[in-house]
Design a protein around this motif. Structure first.
Motif, PDB file in Angstrom:
ATOM      1  N   GLU A   1       0.824  -1.208   0.000  1.00 38.09           N
ATOM      2  CA  GLU A   1       0.000   0.000   0.000  1.00 38.09           C
ATOM      3  C   GLU A   1       0.857   1.257   0.000  1.00 38.09           C
ATOM      4  O   GLU A   1       0.504   2.265  -0.633  1.00 38.09           O
ATOM      5  N   THR A   2       1.996   1.188   0.681  1.00 38.82           N
ATOM      6  CA  THR A   2       2.900   2.341   0.695  1.00 38.82           C
ATOM      7  C   THR A   2       3.453   2.611  -0.704  1.00 38.82           C
ATOM      8  O   THR A   2       3.536   3.775  -1.141  1.00 38.82           O
ATOM      9  N   PHE A   3       3.832   1.528  -1.397  1.00 33.97           N
ATOM     10  CA  PHE A   3       4.304   1.691  -2.775  1.00 33.97           C
ATOM     11  C   PHE A   3       3.206   2.300  -3.649  1.00 33.97           C
ATOM     12  O   PHE A   3       3.439   3.205  -4.460  1.00 33.97           O
ATOM     13  N   TYR A   4       1.971   1.809  -3.458  1.00 34.01           N
ATOM     14  CA  TYR A   4       0.880   2.268  -4.317  1.00 34.01           C
ATOM     15  C   TYR A   4       0.542   3.732  -4.066  1.00 34.01           C
ATOM     16  O   TYR A   4       0.199   4.482  -4.995  1.00 34.01           O
ATOM     17  N   ASN A   5       0.638   4.183  -2.809  1.00 35.53           N
ATOM     18  CA  ASN A   5       0.302   5.555  -2.455  1.00 35.53           C
ATOM     19  C   ASN A   5       1.414   6.550  -2.781  1.00 35.53           C
ATOM     20  O   ASN A   5       1.245   7.752  -2.595  1.00 35.53           O
ATOM     21  N   SER A   6       2.548   6.037  -3.218  1.00 32.99           N
ATOM     22  CA  SER A   6       3.633   6.948  -3.598  1.00 32.99           C
ATOM     23  C   SER A   6       3.352   7.563  -4.969  1.00 32.99           C
ATOM     24  O   SER A   6       2.431   7.148  -5.687  1.00 32.99           O
ATOM     25  N   ASP A   7       4.172   8.517  -5.357  1.00 26.03           N
ATOM     26  CA  ASP A   7       3.990   9.184  -6.663  1.00 26.03           C
ATOM     27  C   ASP A   7       4.649   8.378  -7.777  1.00 26.03           C
ATOM     28  O   ASP A   7       5.498   8.850  -8.531  1.00 26.03           O
ATOM     29  N   TRP A   8       4.254   7.122  -7.883  1.00 24.22           N
ATOM     30  CA  TRP A   8       4.884   6.258  -8.891  1.00 24.22           C
ATOM     31  C   TRP A   8       4.552   6.695 -10.318  1.00 24.22           C
ATOM     32  O   TRP A   8       5.315   6.481 -11.250  1.00 24.22           O
ATOM     33  N   TYR A   9       3.388   7.334 -10.502  1.00 25.24           N
ATOM     34  CA  TYR A   9       2.965   7.723 -11.850  1.00 25.24           C
ATOM     35  C   TYR A   9       3.768   8.902 -12.386  1.00 25.24           C
ATOM     36  O   TYR A   9       3.706   9.218 -13.568  1.00 25.24           O
ATOM     37  N   ASN A  10       4.503   9.565 -11.528  1.00 20.24           N
ATOM     38  CA  ASN A  10       5.347  10.675 -11.981  1.00 20.24           C
ATOM     39  C   ASN A  10       6.773  10.240 -12.310  1.00 20.24           C
ATOM     40  O   ASN A  10       7.618  11.071 -12.655  1.00 20.24           O
ATOM     41  N   ASN A  11       7.069   8.932 -12.192  1.00 18.77           N
ATOM     42  CA  ASN A  11       8.399   8.411 -12.465  1.00 18.77           C
ATOM     43  C   ASN A  11       8.474   7.810 -13.854  1.00 18.77           C
ATOM     44  O   ASN A  11       7.443   7.459 -14.455  1.00 18.77           O
ATOM     45  N   PRO A  12       9.677   7.661 -14.383  1.00 18.94           N
ATOM     46  CA  PRO A  12       9.854   7.020 -15.694  1.00 18.94           C
ATOM     47  C   PRO A  12       9.354   5.582 -15.675  1.00 18.94           C
ATOM     48  O   PRO A  12       9.297   4.946 -14.607  1.00 18.94           O
ATOM     49  N   PRO A  13       9.023   5.031 -16.840  1.00 23.18           N
ATOM     50  CA  PRO A  13       8.501   3.653 -16.905  1.00 23.18           C
ATOM     51  C   PRO A  13       9.443   2.616 -16.293  1.00 23.18           C
ATOM     52  O   PRO A  13       8.995   1.643 -15.704  1.00 23.18           O
ATOM     53  N   SER A  14      10.757   2.817 -16.426  1.00 20.26           N
ATOM     54  CA  SER A  14      11.708   1.841 -15.884  1.00 20.26           C
ATOM     55  C   SER A  14      11.599   1.760 -14.361  1.00 20.26           C
ATOM     56  O   SER A  14      11.646   0.677 -13.764  1.00 20.26           O
ATOM     57  N   ARG A  15      11.450   2.896 -13.707  1.00 14.49           N
ATOM     58  CA  ARG A  15      11.314   2.897 -12.252  1.00 14.49           C
ATOM     59  C   ARG A  15       9.938   2.378 -11.834  1.00 14.49           C
ATOM     60  O   ARG A  15       9.800   1.715 -10.798  1.00 14.49           O
ATOM     61  N   THR A  16       8.924   2.680 -12.638  1.00 16.17           N
ATOM     62  CA  THR A  16       7.587   2.179 -12.335  1.00 16.17           C
ATOM     63  C   THR A  16       7.541   0.661 -12.377  1.00 16.17           C
ATOM     64  O   THR A  16       6.861   0.015 -11.580  1.00 16.17           O
ATOM     65  N   LYS A  17       8.318   0.104 -13.307  1.00 18.31           N
ATOM     66  CA  LYS A  17       8.369  -1.360 -13.405  1.00 18.31           C
ATOM     67  C   LYS A  17       8.988  -1.972 -12.146  1.00 18.31           C
ATOM     68  O   LYS A  17       8.539  -3.010 -11.659  1.00 18.31           O
ATOM     69  N   LEU A  18      10.019  -1.325 -11.618  1.00 18.54           N
ATOM     70  CA  LEU A  18      10.643  -1.816 -10.382  1.00 18.54           C
ATOM     71  C   LEU A  18       9.651  -1.773  -9.212  1.00 18.54           C
ATOM     72  O   LEU A  18       9.587  -2.693  -8.393  1.00 18.54           O
ATOM     73  N   ILE A  19       8.892  -0.673  -9.147  1.00 19.89           N
ATOM     74  CA  ILE A  19       7.888  -0.565  -8.090  1.00 19.89           C
ATOM     75  C   ILE A  19       6.827  -1.647  -8.245  1.00 19.89           C
ATOM     76  O   ILE A  19       6.359  -2.245  -7.265  1.00 19.89           O
ATOM     77  N   SER A  20       6.457  -1.928  -9.508  1.00 21.28           N
ATOM     78  CA  SER A  20       5.474  -2.978  -9.767  1.00 21.28           C
ATOM     79  C   SER A  20       5.985  -4.338  -9.307  1.00 21.28           C
ATOM     80  O   SER A  20       5.227  -5.139  -8.739  1.00 21.28           O
ATOM     81  N   ILE A  21       7.275  -4.607  -9.512  1.00 20.07           N
ATOM     82  CA  ILE A  21       7.857  -5.878  -9.061  1.00 20.07           C
ATOM     83  C   ILE A  21       7.814  -5.977  -7.538  1.00 20.07           C
ATOM     84  O   ILE A  21       7.473  -7.015  -6.965  1.00 20.07           O
ATOM     85  N   CYS A  22       8.159  -4.873  -6.858  1.00 19.53           N
ATOM     86  CA  CYS A  22       8.124  -4.869  -5.394  1.00 19.53           C
ATOM     87  C   CYS A  22       6.709  -5.100  -4.874  1.00 19.53           C
ATOM     88  O   CYS A  22       6.501  -5.816  -3.887  1.00 19.53           O
ATOM     89  N   MET A  23       5.719  -4.502  -5.531  1.00 19.58           N
ATOM     90  CA  MET A  23       4.339  -4.682  -5.104  1.00 19.58           C
ATOM     91  C   MET A  23       3.882  -6.119  -5.305  1.00 19.58           C
ATOM     92  O   MET A  23       3.163  -6.676  -4.454  1.00 19.58           O
ATOM     93  N   SER A  24       4.311  -6.749  -6.391  1.00 24.15           N
ATOM     94  CA  SER A  24       3.930  -8.143  -6.625  1.00 24.15           C
ATOM     95  C   SER A  24       4.576  -9.066  -5.592  1.00 24.15           C
ATOM     96  O   SER A  24       3.973 -10.049  -5.163  1.00 24.15           O
ATOM     97  N   GLN A  25       5.828  -8.750  -5.184  1.00 23.85           N
ATOM     98  CA  GLN A  25       6.478  -9.552  -4.153  1.00 23.85           C
ATOM     99  C   GLN A  25       5.789  -9.398  -2.799  1.00 23.85           C
ATOM    100  O   GLN A  25       5.796 -10.313  -1.973  1.00 23.85           O
ATOM    101  N   ALA A  26       5.203  -8.210  -2.579  1.00 25.80           N
ATOM    102  CA  ALA A  26       4.524  -7.949  -1.308  1.00 25.80           C
ATOM    103  C   ALA A  26       3.127  -8.547  -1.250  1.00 25.80           C
ATOM    104  O   ALA A  26       2.449  -8.438  -0.230  1.00 25.80           O
ATOM    105  N   GLU A  27       2.687  -9.187  -2.344  1.00 31.94           N
ATOM    106  CA  GLU A  27       1.370  -9.817  -2.339  1.00 31.94           C
ATOM    107  C   GLU A  27       1.298 -10.963  -1.331  1.00 31.94           C
ATOM    108  O   GLU A  27       0.266 -11.212  -0.727  1.00 31.94           O
TER     109      GLU A  27
END
Length: 386
Positions: free
Chosen positions: A300-326
């Protein structure tokens, strides 16, 4: 000469037991009735203070469980002391009858001595290690709470909610200053810690060491039988002596069974309660209860961050972290099931519904209905995928 020294060392089993039992006034050969009564009165006062602490915190489940975990052991000690006091007279005769077992005249050869010394060594190791570990754990458990109150003791800021005694007890008066707190701690420490070692571990060690002594004598008798029955000329005399010795050992085993079977029952039931209370306390208070949800919070912390303002490469890393936190981080029991409060309540509910002739049919129907529902769901999924 060496074997005589070994048997002299074997008699230390009585010396060790005498040290612990004498502290309780319960050494069978020399009972100290005033000391026994004093300790019983002390424990009754302690149990009254423990009951006061329980009633004071009856609306706080965690403190209730902690209180029961602490004080079940003291109730067990009191029960063991009464049982041993009742058995002192017969155990004095028991100890008198086994004195000859520590002399070389009781054994015909080295093989018999070694068979007995094997069990004697086990008893000595058990006595030393159990009493030592009980003492160390008791001291650690006692002083961890005292050290936790060090800041309050240093500043002198005591109130009804700021102090925590080393044990789950509530004295008959309020503790409002450092001096009173220290006096209560000393009162609890001087008798409570030795009582835990001698009353909890010492009494168990006494019973078990006597059982192992009888086992060792049975092993020695087995060696004696194998040796003596080969002498056909004196067969009748040997078989008579063997039968008498066998009857004597059976009598000793019967004395232990008749006098200490309640201690074994109490130890079994008490250990079960302690394990249940400890498991519940661990589930509700330790950090692994938090671990089950910390991954979800991280996601939830990752999701509430300003991920949409980052480049796609960094967004992908955040997406991987969120999937691991499932997947929640948990502790399991042998990889079979997760330790959680939900699992504890489900297990308790299931154990209360163990099959009997009243609810067996209902349980079969419920489980059959659940299995049928699960099978229907799987069938629908397969049809949907096709």
């Amino acid at each position: 000469m060496c074997k005589s020294a070994d048997l002299a060392q074997a008699s230390k089993i009585l010396i060790w037991n005498k040290r612990f039992m004498s502290f309780l006034g319960l050494w069978p050969c020399k009972v100290n009735q005033p000391l026994f009564v004093f300790l019983i009165v002390y424990m009754i006062i302690y149990c009254i203070m423990a009951a006061g602490h329980l009633m004071k915190n009856i609306n706080q489940p965690e403190r209730v469980v902690a209180n029961l975990t602490d004080n079940v052991a003291f109730v067990m000690i009191m029960g063991k002391m009464f049982i041993c006091r009742r058995s002192c007279e017969i155990m004095a005769k028991f100890l008198k009858s086994i004195e000859i077992d520590f002399s070389t005249e009781a054994y015909d050869n080295v093989r018999e001595k070694m068979a007995y010394l094997y069990y004697n060594d086990i008893a000595l190791v058990f006595i030393k290690y159990t009493t030592f570990l009980t003492g160390v754990s008791s001291i650690w458990y006692y002083f961890r709470r005292v050290l936790g109150n060090w800041n309050a003791m240093a500043t002198g800021n005591f109130s009804d909610s700021s102090y925590e005694l080393p044990c789950s007890v509530h004295p008959f008066f309020e503790i409002k200053d450092t001096f009173t707190y220290i006096c209560i701690c000393i009162y609890l420490m001087l008798i409570m810690l030795p009582l835990l070692v001698c009353g909890y571990a010492g009494l168990d060690a006494f019973v078990l060491s006597m059982v192992l002594h009888v086992c060792g004598q049975f092993a020695a008798l087995s060696c004696k039988i194998d040796n003596l029955l080969r002498d056909h000329e004196n067969y009748h005399r040997h078989i008579s002596n063997i039968i008498l010795r066998h009857r004597h050992l059976i009598k000793l085993a019967g004395i232990l069974e008749d006098n200490f079977n309640l201690i074994c029952l109490q130890q079994t039931l008490g250990t079960v309660f302690l394990l249940c209370f400890t498991l519940y306390h661990m589930i509700t208070t330790l950090e692994h209860a938090e671990k089950a949800t910390v991954s979800t919070r991280l996601r939830e912390t990752f999701y509430n961050s300003d991920w949409y303002n980052n480049p796609p490469s960094r967004t992908k890393l955040i997406s991987i972290c969120m999937s691991q936190a499932e997947k929640p981080l948990t502790l399991t029991a042998g990889k079979f099931y997760m330790l959680s409060l939900n699992m504890f309540t489900n297990t308790a509910e299931l154990s209360a519904q163990l099959p009997n002739k009243n609810n067996y049919e209902q349980m079969v129907f419920n489980y059959g209905h659940q299995a049928y529902s699960c099978f229907s769901l799987i069938q629908r999924v397969v049809i949907y995928n096709d």
